[in-house]
Scaffold this motif. Structure first.
Motif, PDB file in Angstrom:
ATOM      1  N   PHE A  69       0.802  -1.225   0.000  1.00 49.58           N
ATOM      2  CA  PHE A  69       0.000   0.000   0.000  1.00 49.58           C
ATOM      3  C   PHE A  69       0.833   1.273   0.000  1.00 49.58           C
ATOM      4  N   MET A  70       2.164   1.125   0.039  1.00 49.39           N
ATOM      5  CA  MET A  70       3.061   2.275   0.062  1.00 49.39           C
ATOM      6  C   MET A  70       3.915   2.316  -1.200  1.00 49.39           C
ATOM      7  N   ARG A  71       4.194   3.505  -1.688  1.00 51.48           N
ATOM      8  CA  ARG A  71       5.106   3.708  -2.809  1.00 51.48           C
ATOM      9  C   ARG A  71       6.543   3.773  -2.279  1.00 51.48           C
ATOM     10  N   PRO A  72       7.547   3.471  -3.113  1.00 52.28           N
ATOM     11  CA  PRO A  72       8.941   3.513  -2.644  1.00 52.28           C
ATOM     12  C   PRO A  72       9.322   4.850  -2.015  1.00 52.28           C
ATOM     13  N   GLU A  73       8.849   5.958  -2.610  1.00 53.61           N
ATOM     14  CA  GLU A  73       9.206   7.271  -2.057  1.00 53.61           C
ATOM     15  C   GLU A  73       8.511   7.527  -0.725  1.00 53.61           C
ATOM     16  N   GLU A  74       7.397   6.855  -0.479  1.00 55.58           N
ATOM     17  CA  GLU A  74       6.729   6.968   0.816  1.00 55.58           C
ATOM     18  C   GLU A  74       7.468   6.136   1.865  1.00 55.58           C
ATOM     19  N   LEU A  75       7.869   4.943   1.492  1.00 54.50           N
ATOM     20  CA  LEU A  75       8.643   4.112   2.416  1.00 54.50           C
ATOM     21  C   LEU A  75       9.948   4.796   2.806  1.00 54.50           C
ATOM     22  N   ALA A  76      10.468   5.624   1.906  1.00 57.18           N
ATOM     23  CA  ALA A  76      11.752   6.283   2.148  1.00 57.18           C
ATOM     24  C   ALA A  76      11.676   7.306   3.281  1.00 57.18           C
ATOM     25  N   PHE A  77      10.484   7.881   3.547  1.00 60.24           N
ATOM     26  CA  PHE A  77      10.423   8.889   4.611  1.00 60.24           C
ATOM     27  C   PHE A  77       9.998   8.292   5.967  1.00 60.24           C
TER      28      PHE A  77
ATOM     29  N   LEU B  17       3.759   3.740   9.846  1.00 61.16           N
ATOM     30  CA  LEU B  17       3.113   2.958   8.794  1.00 61.16           C
ATOM     31  C   LEU B  17       1.603   2.888   9.023  1.00 61.16           C
ATOM     32  N   TYR B  18       1.196   2.796  10.281  1.00 56.40           N
ATOM     33  CA  TYR B  18      -0.244   2.783  10.559  1.00 56.40           C
ATOM     34  C   TYR B  18      -0.883   4.129  10.254  1.00 56.40           C
ATOM     35  N   VAL B  19      -0.171   5.221  10.506  1.00 54.18           N
ATOM     36  CA  VAL B  19      -0.695   6.528  10.103  1.00 54.18           C
ATOM     37  C   VAL B  19      -0.926   6.537   8.592  1.00 54.18           C
ATOM     38  N   CYS B  20       0.030   6.013   7.847  1.00 53.52           N
ATOM     39  CA  CYS B  20      -0.088   5.990   6.383  1.00 53.52           C
ATOM     40  C   CYS B  20      -1.280   5.147   5.942  1.00 53.52           C
ATOM     41  N   TRP B  21      -1.431   3.960   6.541  1.00 55.55           N
ATOM     42  CA  TRP B  21      -2.560   3.107   6.182  1.00 55.55           C
ATOM     43  C   TRP B  21      -3.885   3.799   6.518  1.00 55.55           C
ATOM     44  N   CYS B  22      -4.001   4.330   7.738  1.00 54.17           N
ATOM     45  CA  CYS B  22      -5.246   4.980   8.162  1.00 54.17           C
ATOM     46  C   CYS B  22      -5.553   6.194   7.299  1.00 54.17           C
ATOM     47  N   ALA B  23      -4.523   6.944   6.930  1.00 53.88           N
ATOM     48  CA  ALA B  23      -4.724   8.117   6.080  1.00 53.88           C
ATOM     49  C   ALA B  23      -5.276   7.711   4.724  1.00 53.88           C
ATOM     50  N   LYS B  24      -4.684   6.682   4.124  1.00 48.86           N
ATOM     51  CA  LYS B  24      -5.149   6.251   2.799  1.00 48.86           C
ATOM     52  C   LYS B  24      -6.549   5.655   2.872  1.00 48.86           C
ATOM     53  N   GLU B  25      -6.823   4.905   3.928  1.00 45.04           N
ATOM     54  CA  GLU B  25      -8.163   4.330   4.094  1.00 45.04           C
ATOM     55  C   GLU B  25      -9.196   5.439   4.302  1.00 45.04           C
TER      56      GLU B  25
ATOM     57  N   ASP C  96      -1.063   3.156  -5.954  1.00 50.01           N
ATOM     58  CA  ASP C  96      -0.954   3.845  -7.240  1.00 50.01           C
ATOM     59  C   ASP C  96      -1.693   5.173  -7.288  1.00 50.01           C
ATOM     60  N   ASN C  97      -2.774   5.308  -6.534  1.00 53.06           N
ATOM     61  CA  ASN C  97      -3.636   6.484  -6.677  1.00 53.06           C
ATOM     62  C   ASN C  97      -3.626   7.451  -5.492  1.00 53.06           C
ATOM     63  N   ILE C  98      -3.177   7.006  -4.316  1.00 54.02           N
ATOM     64  CA  ILE C  98      -3.156   7.883  -3.141  1.00 54.02           C
ATOM     65  C   ILE C  98      -1.700   8.107  -2.726  1.00 54.02           C
ATOM     66  N   HIS C  99      -1.259   9.348  -2.841  1.00 56.19           N
ATOM     67  CA  HIS C  99       0.145   9.684  -2.603  1.00 56.19           C
ATOM     68  C   HIS C  99       0.268  10.545  -1.349  1.00 56.19           C
ATOM     69  N   LEU C 100       1.156  10.157  -0.444  1.00 56.94           N
ATOM     70  CA  LEU C 100       1.367  10.889   0.806  1.00 56.94           C
ATOM     71  C   LEU C 100       2.641  11.718   0.735  1.00 56.94           C
ATOM     72  N   LYS C 101       2.573  12.926   1.277  1.00 57.14           N
ATOM     73  CA  LYS C 101       3.767  13.769   1.380  1.00 57.14           C
ATOM     74  C   LYS C 101       4.540  13.390   2.650  1.00 57.14           C
ATOM     75  N   PRO C 102       5.848  13.590   2.680  1.00 56.21           N
ATOM     76  CA  PRO C 102       6.633  13.264   3.876  1.00 56.21           C
ATOM     77  C   PRO C 102       6.118  13.994   5.107  1.00 56.21           C
ATOM     78  N   PHE C 103       6.164  13.308   6.253  1.00 50.64           N
ATOM     79  CA  PHE C 103       5.757  13.915   7.519  1.00 50.64           C
ATOM     80  C   PHE C 103       6.534  13.251   8.650  1.00 50.64           C
ATOM     81  N   ASP C 104       6.672  13.948   9.756  1.00 50.43           N
ATOM     82  CA  ASP C 104       7.306  13.408  10.954  1.00 50.43           C
ATOM     83  C   ASP C 104       6.227  12.882  11.887  1.00 50.43           C
ATOM     84  N   PHE C 105       6.416  11.660  12.386  1.00 47.84           N
ATOM     85  CA  PHE C 105       5.407  11.077  13.262  1.00 47.84           C
ATOM     86  C   PHE C 105       5.467  11.677  14.658  1.00 47.84           C
ATOM     87  N   GLU C 106       4.288  12.029  15.162  1.00 52.58           N
ATOM     88  CA  GLU C 106       4.114  12.405  16.561  1.00 52.58           C
ATOM     89  C   GLU C 106       2.864  11.686  17.064  1.00 52.58           C
ATOM     90  N   GLY C 107       2.486  11.908  18.297  1.00 49.10           N
ATOM     91  CA  GLY C 107       1.297  11.241  18.827  1.00 49.10           C
ATOM     92  C   GLY C 107       0.023  11.658  18.133  1.00 49.10           C
TER      93      GLY C 107
END
Length: 212
Positions: A126-134, A144-152, A167-178
């Motif tokens: 469910f993640m693109r290589p450039e998303e996994l990179a951040f 990773l759960y933030v990314c999944w929940c965001a896309k869902e 392929d269709n939902i692209h996330l911009k880099p972000f820093d995880f916090e609570g």
């Protein structure tokens, strides 16, 4: 049990969580169902799926503050909607919690997931290589759960089938916090929509929610 958590997103949008501690019978007694819904309820197996179905609808009743019958249908894409009340809604559930988001003005999407290590095994689905990179190794599972929940949440808000998370939902880099937010884009054919998705860690669950 009462509502476990409730958050006002803006003037006409909010979401809430319900910790499901009641029996199915106790939840069922709090609902008003038509004959089709009663038949559907009978088809569900006794277990979490049934409790989740009941729990989301009890929570919806509590949030709308009504004792009247709520005509809640599902459209051809599987998106729930209210026939005679002026609210957009989104429903989610995971293990012991049901989650509901409502808005009077715009489509909404919410997703709740219990945080488990297994997400790492399916991340590349469910993640693109450039998303996994951040992803920060220190917060890998939570992020990773933030990314999944965001896309869902975006998928539910958009409300159309045949959308690929990778392929269709692209996330911009972000820093995880609570809790926080991230920018995202849904791009498919002629559809190009930008979203700001909020997220919140609650106990050992992650919640992503968005307004269209």
């Amino acid at each position: 049990m009462a509502i476990a958590f409730r958050q006002q997103v803006d003037d006409d949008t909010e979401f809430a969580l319900w910790r499901i501690e009641e029996s199915a019978d106790d939840l069922y007694k709090q609902l008003q169902l038509d004959e089709a819904e009663k038949a559907f309820a009978r088809q569900l197996s006794e277990g979490k799926r049934y409790l989740h179905w009941l729990g989301t609808r009890v929570l919806l009743r509590k949030m709308l503050g009504t004792e009247e019958y709520i005509d809640c249908k599902v459209d051809a894409h599987g998106k729930p909607y209210l026939v005679s009340l002026p609210y957009h809604i989104s429903l989610s559930h995971s293990f012991d919690y049901a989650a509901v988001m409502i808005s009077k003005s715009r489509p909404v999407g919410i997703d709740i997931e219990q945080v488990k290590q297994k997400v790492e095994r399916i991340a590349n689905k469910f993640m693109r290589p450039e998303e996994l990179a951040f992803i920060n190794p220190r917060h890998k599972i939570n992020q990773l759960y933030v990314c999944w929940c965001a896309k869902e949440a975006i998928y539910k808000c958009y409300g159309q089938k045949e959308v690929s998370f990778a392929d269709n939902i692209h996330l911009k880099p972000f820093d995880f916090e609570g809790h926080g937010f991230l920018d995202a884009r849904l791009h498919k054919g002629n559809t190009d929509i930008n979203y700001e998705v909020s997220y919140l860690q609650y106990e050992d669950y992650m919640i992503g929610y968005v307004k269209g």
